[in-house]
Write a protein that holds these residues in place. Structure first.
Motif, PDB file in Angstrom:
ATOM      1  N   SER A  98      -9.366   0.148   1.625  1.00  0.00           N
ATOM      2  CA  SER A  98      -7.933   0.339   1.884  1.00  0.00           C
ATOM      3  C   SER A  98      -7.686   0.691   3.343  1.00  0.00           C
ATOM      4  CB  SER A  98      -7.375   1.444   0.983  1.00  0.00           C
ATOM      5  OG  SER A  98      -7.467   1.083  -0.382  1.00  0.00           O
ATOM      6  N   GLU A  99      -8.561   1.515   3.916  1.00  0.00           N
ATOM      7  CA  GLU A  99      -8.420   1.880   5.324  1.00  0.00           C
ATOM      8  C   GLU A  99      -8.584   0.662   6.223  1.00  0.00           C
ATOM      9  OE1 GLU A  99     -11.286   4.912   5.994  1.00  0.00           O
ATOM     10  OE2 GLU A  99     -10.235   6.423   4.793  1.00  0.00           O
ATOM     11  N   LEU A 100      -9.545  -0.211   5.894  1.00  0.00           N
ATOM     12  CA  LEU A 100      -9.718  -1.433   6.677  1.00  0.00           C
ATOM     13  C   LEU A 100      -8.479  -2.322   6.600  1.00  0.00           C
ATOM     14  CD1 LEU A 100     -13.381  -2.600   5.896  1.00  0.00           C
ATOM     15  CD2 LEU A 100     -12.539  -1.451   7.948  1.00  0.00           C
ATOM     16  N   LEU A 101      -7.903  -2.427   5.419  1.00  0.00           N
ATOM     17  CA  LEU A 101      -6.766  -3.320   5.218  1.00  0.00           C
ATOM     18  C   LEU A 101      -5.483  -2.779   5.829  1.00  0.00           C
ATOM     19  CD1 LEU A 101      -7.476  -4.473   1.572  1.00  0.00           C
ATOM     20  CD2 LEU A 101      -7.433  -5.925   3.611  1.00  0.00           C
ATOM     21  N   GLU A 102      -5.326  -1.467   5.853  1.00  0.00           N
ATOM     22  CA  GLU A 102      -4.111  -0.875   6.420  1.00  0.00           C
ATOM     23  C   GLU A 102      -3.872  -1.316   7.851  1.00  0.00           C
ATOM     24  OE1 GLU A 102      -4.613   3.281   5.932  1.00  0.00           O
ATOM     25  OE2 GLU A 102      -3.952   3.309   3.825  1.00  0.00           O
ATOM     26  N   GLN A 103      -4.941  -1.625   8.559  1.00  0.00           N
ATOM     27  CA  GLN A 103      -4.833  -2.044   9.948  1.00  0.00           C
ATOM     28  C   GLN A 103      -4.517  -3.537  10.079  1.00  0.00           C
ATOM     29  OE1 GLN A 103      -8.624  -0.968  11.758  1.00  0.00           O
ATOM     30  NE2 GLN A 103      -8.833   0.751  10.334  1.00  0.00           N
ATOM     31  N   ARG A 104      -4.521  -4.257   8.944  1.00  0.00           N
ATOM     32  CA  ARG A 104      -4.491  -5.713   9.021  1.00  0.00           C
ATOM     33  C   ARG A 104      -3.399  -6.382   8.187  1.00  0.00           C
ATOM     34  NH1 ARG A 104      -9.584  -3.877   9.763  1.00  0.00           N
ATOM     35  NH2 ARG A 104     -10.854  -5.028  11.308  1.00  0.00           N
ATOM     36  N   VAL A 105      -2.809  -5.666   7.233  1.00  0.00           N
ATOM     37  CA  VAL A 105      -1.825  -6.289   6.339  1.00  0.00           C
ATOM     38  C   VAL A 105      -0.530  -5.489   6.343  1.00  0.00           C
ATOM     39  CG1 VAL A 105      -3.632  -7.246   4.867  1.00  0.00           C
ATOM     40  CG2 VAL A 105      -2.654  -5.006   4.317  1.00  0.00           C
ATOM     41  N   SER A 106       0.520  -6.115   5.821  1.00  0.00           N
ATOM     42  CA  SER A 106       1.828  -5.449   5.809  1.00  0.00           C
ATOM     43  C   SER A 106       2.040  -4.618   4.551  1.00  0.00           C
ATOM     44  CB  SER A 106       2.943  -6.485   5.939  1.00  0.00           C
ATOM     45  OG  SER A 106       2.890  -7.430   4.873  1.00  0.00           O
ATOM     46  N   THR A 107       1.535  -5.115   3.399  1.00  0.00           N
ATOM     47  CA  THR A 107       1.666  -4.375   2.136  1.00  0.00           C
ATOM     48  C   THR A 107       0.364  -4.470   1.363  1.00  0.00           C
ATOM     49  OG1 THR A 107       2.511  -6.281   0.906  1.00  0.00           O
ATOM     50  CG2 THR A 107       4.133  -4.867   2.001  1.00  0.00           C
ATOM     51  N   MET A 108       0.134  -3.485   0.501  1.00  0.00           N
ATOM     52  CA  MET A 108      -1.120  -3.452  -0.226  1.00  0.00           C
ATOM     53  C   MET A 108      -0.946  -2.659  -1.517  1.00  0.00           C
ATOM     54  SD  MET A 108      -4.735  -1.942   1.218  1.00  0.00           S
ATOM     55  CE  MET A 108      -3.840  -0.493   1.817  1.00  0.00           C
ATOM     56  N   THR A 109      -1.550  -3.161  -2.611  1.00  0.00           N
ATOM     57  CA  THR A 109      -1.520  -2.469  -3.899  1.00  0.00           C
ATOM     58  C   THR A 109      -2.930  -2.374  -4.451  1.00  0.00           C
ATOM     59  OG1 THR A 109       0.694  -3.344  -4.392  1.00  0.00           O
ATOM     60  CG2 THR A 109      -0.580  -2.473  -6.233  1.00  0.00           C
ATOM     61  N   LEU A 110      -3.313  -1.181  -4.890  1.00  0.00           N
ATOM     62  CA  LEU A 110      -4.639  -0.941  -5.453  1.00  0.00           C
ATOM     63  C   LEU A 110      -4.523  -0.744  -6.958  1.00  0.00           C
ATOM     64  CD1 LEU A 110      -7.685  -0.116  -5.391  1.00  0.00           C
ATOM     65  CD2 LEU A 110      -6.897   2.206  -4.855  1.00  0.00           C
ATOM     66  N   THR A 111      -5.339  -1.497  -7.727  1.00  0.00           N
ATOM     67  CA  THR A 111      -5.367  -1.362  -9.180  1.00  0.00           C
ATOM     68  C   THR A 111      -6.805  -1.158  -9.630  1.00  0.00           C
ATOM     69  OG1 THR A 111      -3.477  -2.870  -9.414  1.00  0.00           O
ATOM     70  CG2 THR A 111      -4.805  -2.451 -11.384  1.00  0.00           C
ATOM     71  N   HIS A 112      -7.082  -0.051 -10.299  1.00  0.00           N
ATOM     72  CA  HIS A 112      -8.429   0.183 -10.819  1.00  0.00           C
ATOM     73  C   HIS A 112      -8.632  -0.633 -12.092  1.00  0.00           C
ATOM     74  CE1 HIS A 112      -9.638   3.275  -7.975  1.00  0.00           C
ATOM     75  NE2 HIS A 112      -8.394   3.724  -8.034  1.00  0.00           N
ATOM     76  N   MET A 113      -9.877  -1.074 -12.321  1.00  0.00           N
ATOM     77  CA  MET A 113     -10.178  -1.983 -13.421  1.00  0.00           C
ATOM     78  C   MET A 113     -11.346  -1.467 -14.278  1.00  0.00           C
ATOM     79  SD  MET A 113      -9.912  -5.644 -11.420  1.00  0.00           S
ATOM     80  CE  MET A 113     -10.336  -6.539 -12.929  1.00  0.00           C
ATOM     81  N   PRO A 114     -11.170  -0.372 -14.965  1.00  0.00           N
ATOM     82  CA  PRO A 114     -12.264   0.153 -15.796  1.00  0.00           C
ATOM     83  C   PRO A 114     -12.323  -0.467 -17.198  1.00  0.00           C
ATOM     84  CG  PRO A 114     -10.407   1.643 -15.904  1.00  0.00           C
ATOM     85  CD  PRO A 114     -10.002   0.527 -14.968  1.00  0.00           C
TER      86      PRO A 114
END
Length: 250
Positions: A214-230
């Protein structure tokens, strides 16, 4: 913390590995210090001898060797109709049902690429292993599905920039030699409003934590959503390690 520091701080036994396999848990090229297991989740993944450096050709040969049994894993071949339906519903929810142009990087035996093409998307699947690509092409042909499968290194895919609505990679990024550099290459493939879909994870064998990615992507994209998949339905067994999907827009 640098990418190298992040990865080596969590990976238990250092060995130089090369991986190429953007897929479920499990596909790619690593020319770097990582774990002996190429994939953090797969029992089929080839392993390198600790302390040895695997070249790209050696990695290609190893994945060629496991191609014939790769789909035996329930979350690889998706032969169980319930597991397959779960992945289909997930991808429709994340990507949508309108036809788009998709690059499936580290596509392995082409399971997700064929599934998406069957839904009406125009899909290009890229993988390092000729044996994997052969099986992917055969899978598409038997299903009467049109997919463009090509050979290539997922860390620097030689595909036309700015031409894909979606770039998909399932359990690939963690094994790339330089995840940040690889992300830059993948994002370059996207259209101006393009969509990056990453399925990753972390367990005792290796991986990349959701917080770090997420930290890597924050510098590169405008929006981001994280979904855990257990959920068991995606993997065909109980899951105790970290698995997740990140959906990001350029």
């Amino acid at each position: 913390m640098t990418v190298e520091q992040h990865l080596t701080s969590y990976l238990p036994s250092p060995s130089l590995v090369t991986v190429v396999i953007l897929d479920d848990s499990h596909k790619l090229a690593a020319r770097r210090q990582a774990v002996a297991a190429i994939s953090p989740h797969s029992t089929q993944a080839p392993r390198a001898t600790e302390g040895t450096r695997m070249t790209l050709d050696e990695t290609r040969q190893l994945w060629d060797q496991v191609a014939s049994t790769y789909d035996d894993e329930r979350d690889h071949g998706l032969l169980d109709p319930h597991i397959r339906r779960a992945w289909q519903e997930l991808l429709v929810e994340v990507i949508g049902s309108n036809p788009t142009r998709i690059a499936d990087l580290g596509s392995g035996t082409g399971t997700l690429a064929v599934l998406l093409a069957a839904l009406g998307h125009r899909v290009t699947g890229l993988d390092l292993s000729p044996a994997m690509v052969d099986r992917a092409r055969d899978k598409a042909t038997k299903g009467g599905i049109n997919v463009d499968f090509v050979l290539g290194d997922a860390s620097k895919p030689q595909l036309p920039p700015g031409q894909f609505d979606v770039v998909l990679a399932r359990h690939v990024l963690w094994a790339m030699p330089d995840p940040a550099d690889t992300l830059d290459h993948w994002i370059q493939l996207l259209t101006p409003n393009g969509h990056l879909v990453l399925i990753e994870g972390f367990n005792a064998g290796g991986g990349i934590h959701a917080t770090f990615l997420s930290e890597l992507l924050e510098q590169r994209v405008s929006t981001m959503t994280l979904t855990h998949m257990p959920e068991r339905i995606y993997w065909g067994r109980e899951i105790t390690d970290e698995r997740y999907l990140i959906s990001a827009h350029r």
